[in-house]
Design a protein around this motif. Sequence first.
Motif, mmCIF file in Angstrom:
data_model
loop_
_atom_site.group_PDB
_atom_site.id
_atom_site.type_symbol
_atom_site.label_atom_id
_atom_site.label_comp_id
_atom_site.label_asym_id
_atom_site.label_seq_id
_atom_site.Cartn_x
_atom_site.Cartn_y
_atom_site.Cartn_z
ATOM 1 N N HIS A 1 0.831 -1.201 0.000
ATOM 2 C CA HIS A 1 0.000 0.000 0.000
ATOM 3 C C HIS A 1 0.868 1.255 0.000
ATOM 4 O O HIS A 1 1.696 1.436 0.889
ATOM 5 C CB HIS A 1 -0.919 -0.010 1.227
ATOM 6 N N LEU A 2 0.707 2.088 -1.018
ATOM 7 C CA LEU A 2 1.374 3.401 -1.071
ATOM 8 C C LEU A 2 0.266 4.423 -1.315
ATOM 9 O O LEU A 2 -0.182 4.598 -2.454
ATOM 10 C CB LEU A 2 2.414 3.444 -2.198
ATOM 11 N N PRO A 3 -0.227 5.090 -0.251
ATOM 12 C CA PRO A 3 -1.405 5.947 -0.408
ATOM 13 C C PRO A 3 -1.230 7.056 -1.441
ATOM 14 O O PRO A 3 -2.219 7.538 -1.988
ATOM 15 C CB PRO A 3 -1.602 6.544 0.995
ATOM 16 N N ASP A 4 0.002 7.445 -1.725
ATOM 17 C CA ASP A 4 0.254 8.547 -2.666
ATOM 18 C C ASP A 4 0.329 8.103 -4.113
ATOM 19 O O ASP A 4 0.492 8.934 -4.996
ATOM 20 C CB ASP A 4 1.591 9.233 -2.331
ATOM 21 N N LEU A 5 0.256 6.802 -4.362
ATOM 22 C CA LEU A 5 0.539 6.264 -5.705
ATOM 23 C C LEU A 5 -0.167 7.056 -6.804
ATOM 24 O O LEU A 5 0.446 7.528 -7.747
ATOM 25 C CB LEU A 5 0.113 4.793 -5.778
ATOM 26 N N MET A 6 -1.474 7.193 -6.662
ATOM 27 C CA MET A 6 -2.295 7.812 -7.690
ATOM 28 C C MET A 6 -3.235 8.756 -6.957
ATOM 29 O O MET A 6 -3.883 8.340 -5.998
ATOM 30 C CB MET A 6 -3.106 6.687 -8.338
ATOM 31 N N PHE A 7 -3.276 10.009 -7.345
ATOM 32 C CA PHE A 7 -4.009 10.994 -6.553
ATOM 33 C C PHE A 7 -5.028 11.679 -7.432
ATOM 34 O O PHE A 7 -4.669 12.421 -8.341
ATOM 35 C CB PHE A 7 -3.010 11.990 -5.960
ATOM 36 N N GLN A 8 -6.322 11.439 -7.147
ATOM 37 C CA GLN A 8 -7.347 11.819 -8.103
ATOM 38 C C GLN A 8 -8.315 12.907 -7.660
ATOM 39 O O GLN A 8 -9.049 13.403 -8.468
ATOM 40 C CB GLN A 8 -8.173 10.572 -8.448
ATOM 41 N N HIS A 9 -8.394 13.228 -6.359
ATOM 42 C CA HIS A 9 -9.488 14.109 -5.976
ATOM 43 C C HIS A 9 -9.177 15.093 -4.847
ATOM 44 O O HIS A 9 -9.348 16.297 -5.008
ATOM 45 C CB HIS A 9 -10.714 13.269 -5.587
ATOM 46 N N SER A 10 -8.777 14.583 -3.671
ATOM 47 C CA SER A 10 -8.644 15.460 -2.508
ATOM 48 C C SER A 10 -7.455 16.401 -2.651
ATOM 49 O O SER A 10 -6.659 16.275 -3.590
ATOM 50 C CB SER A 10 -8.543 14.637 -1.223
ATOM 51 N N GLU A 11 -7.350 17.365 -1.716
ATOM 52 C CA GLU A 11 -6.272 18.373 -1.757
ATOM 53 C C GLU A 11 -6.242 19.125 -3.083
ATOM 54 O O GLU A 11 -5.167 19.454 -3.596
ATOM 55 C CB GLU A 11 -4.901 17.719 -1.496
ATOM 56 N N ALA A 12 -7.417 19.371 -3.656
ATOM 57 C CA ALA A 12 -7.518 20.098 -4.931
ATOM 58 C C ALA A 12 -6.654 19.462 -6.015
ATOM 59 O O ALA A 12 -6.018 20.143 -6.812
ATOM 60 C CB ALA A 12 -7.149 21.575 -4.750
ATOM 61 N N ALA A 13 -6.634 18.118 -6.039
ATOM 62 C CA ALA A 13 -5.793 17.388 -7.000
ATOM 63 C C ALA A 13 -6.093 17.762 -8.448
ATOM 64 O O ALA A 13 -5.224 17.672 -9.306
ATOM 65 C CB ALA A 13 -5.972 15.878 -6.817
ATOM 66 N N ASN A 14 -7.327 18.189 -8.725
ATOM 67 C CA ASN A 14 -7.712 18.503 -10.107
ATOM 68 C C ASN A 14 -7.493 19.962 -10.479
ATOM 69 O O ASN A 14 -7.715 20.356 -11.626
ATOM 70 C CB ASN A 14 -9.190 18.151 -10.330
ATOM 71 N N PHE A 15 -7.055 20.763 -9.511
ATOM 72 C CA PHE A 15 -6.846 22.194 -9.763
ATOM 73 C C PHE A 15 -5.599 22.388 -10.623
ATOM 74 O O PHE A 15 -4.531 21.848 -10.309
ATOM 75 C CB PHE A 15 -6.689 22.928 -8.433
ATOM 76 N N PRO A 16 -5.705 23.135 -11.730
ATOM 77 C CA PRO A 16 -4.531 23.315 -12.603
ATOM 78 C C PRO A 16 -3.599 24.418 -12.088
ATOM 79 O O PRO A 16 -3.653 25.560 -12.536
ATOM 80 C CB PRO A 16 -5.159 23.669 -13.956
ATOM 81 N N TRP A 17 -2.751 24.067 -11.130
ATOM 82 C CA TRP A 17 -1.773 25.026 -10.590
ATOM 83 C C TRP A 17 -0.819 25.477 -11.703
ATOM 84 O O TRP A 17 -0.140 24.657 -12.313
ATOM 85 C CB TRP A 17 -0.960 24.379 -9.471
ATOM 86 N N MET A 18 -0.730 26.761 -11.944
ATOM 87 C CA MET A 18 0.146 27.276 -13.006
ATOM 88 C C MET A 18 1.613 26.970 -12.710
ATOM 89 O O MET A 18 2.432 26.825 -13.617
ATOM 90 C CB MET A 18 -0.099 28.767 -13.201
ATOM 91 N N SER A 19 1.944 26.836 -11.420
ATOM 92 C CA SER A 19 3.324 26.512 -11.022
ATOM 93 C C SER A 19 3.711 25.100 -11.469
ATOM 94 O O SER A 19 4.890 24.831 -11.719
ATOM 95 C CB SER A 19 3.473 26.650 -9.510
ATOM 96 N N GLN A 20 2.729 24.199 -11.576
ATOM 97 C CA GLN A 20 3.051 22.846 -12.048
ATOM 98 C C GLN A 20 3.389 22.882 -13.543
ATOM 99 O O GLN A 20 4.319 22.210 -13.996
ATOM 100 C CB GLN A 20 1.889 21.888 -11.749
ATOM 101 N N ALA A 21 2.653 23.699 -14.292
ATOM 102 C CA ALA A 21 2.989 23.885 -15.709
ATOM 103 C C ALA A 21 4.385 24.488 -15.845
ATOM 104 O O ALA A 21 5.166 24.102 -16.723
ATOM 105 C CB ALA A 21 1.950 24.781 -16.381
#
Length: 404
Positions: free
Chosen positions: A291-311
């Motif tokens: 179990h690796l809880p961080d493996l795939m992150f789909q919803h919480s912590e604003a996971a879907n928010f397009p942070w411009m810093s990530q781009a």
Amino acid sequence: TMADTKLTIGFLPLVDACLPILAHDYGFAADEGVALTFVRDVSWATVLDRLLYGHTDGAHMIAPLAIATTLGLGRPAQPLAAPFVLGLNGNAITLSKPLAAQVATPGEYGDPAAVGARLREAAAAAQAQGRRLRFGVVHRFSSHNYKLRYWLAACGIRPDYDVEIVTIAPPFVPDALASGEIDGSCVGEPWSSVCVERDVGTIVLATAQIWRRGVEKVLAVREPVLADKAEAFAALIRAMRRAGRHFIDPANFAENARILASAPYLDADPALVLRAISDRLVLAHDAAPVHLPDLMFQHSEAANFPWMSQAAWLYSQMARWGHTAFDPADAARAMRVFRPDIYRAALIDTGDDLPNASSKVEGSVTQMTQVGAQQGTLTLSANRFFEGLTFDPHQIEAYLASLP
């Protein structure tokens, strides 16, 4: 008009195509007034072609490819928008069985620095015998490529010199590993699990261990289409947020695995899809799931928010590896591919969590931290890079100068 409520979505058979698929399958999209149809492809190049030639309205896409297309890298520039992040991480680094046994303990996730140190020795040994270790990534402009390179370089392994990196479409990674064409890969689920199931590879790391909250796929749309079908895309964003809330509930794991694994979508073994959905991969043939809880992150912590810093981080890596020459105007253009304004407008009356900011210093959150919210409440957990560096999107040149 009725025509505006129909959207065709291109995708690859990967678990992280889940949100539009489940939004459709559970009727969340229909509830929001949008009808979805899907077109499955086998390579990111064809997903992009269909989007650019108007065969699809939107696509499940590797985030850096949306940026590269907007900047005109590899083909004439076409402005793409990414108003929604489909997920964070979700990829694994899978090595041939003999190489994995040299650098890690098969059946366990390794420590990125320790695995990297041993891999550096293995790469040097291969070079002494006149060959370079070869790694497969899904596309030149993929986060897989950039996260793999980031990790290798931080461990003293020079991509393109000490090891070779080649492109292999996700569904063909198990074949490439089986035939000895590659020594390892960075690919999204279920394809690493297929390697393990076929006993041709061993998973040693997840990309979440390299960058805990790194961007992965986005919903990509051509700018004119987004303007033309604004309401339909806003509806899709709302439907995908609902699908995400449903997706991360353990009560729904088995049913979601069954839907995603079905013939029109992944056409895969539901047991393997379930491993990814539940963040419990089997890392070596016949080993126990880990179990690796961080493996795939789909919803919480604003996971879907397009942070411009990530781009901006993805753009910095393009410049770092010579895929483009650094240019401040291009950096700004790359950041504008991510569209938090569209995401906010779609969700402003829903009570859903929306951050105040559109950019952040990536890698700077080391513990659970409440951040300013425009709506809802928002707590972010650690988003570290494995060696502890941080990335300020407004200091890209200084950042590039500081890297190995």
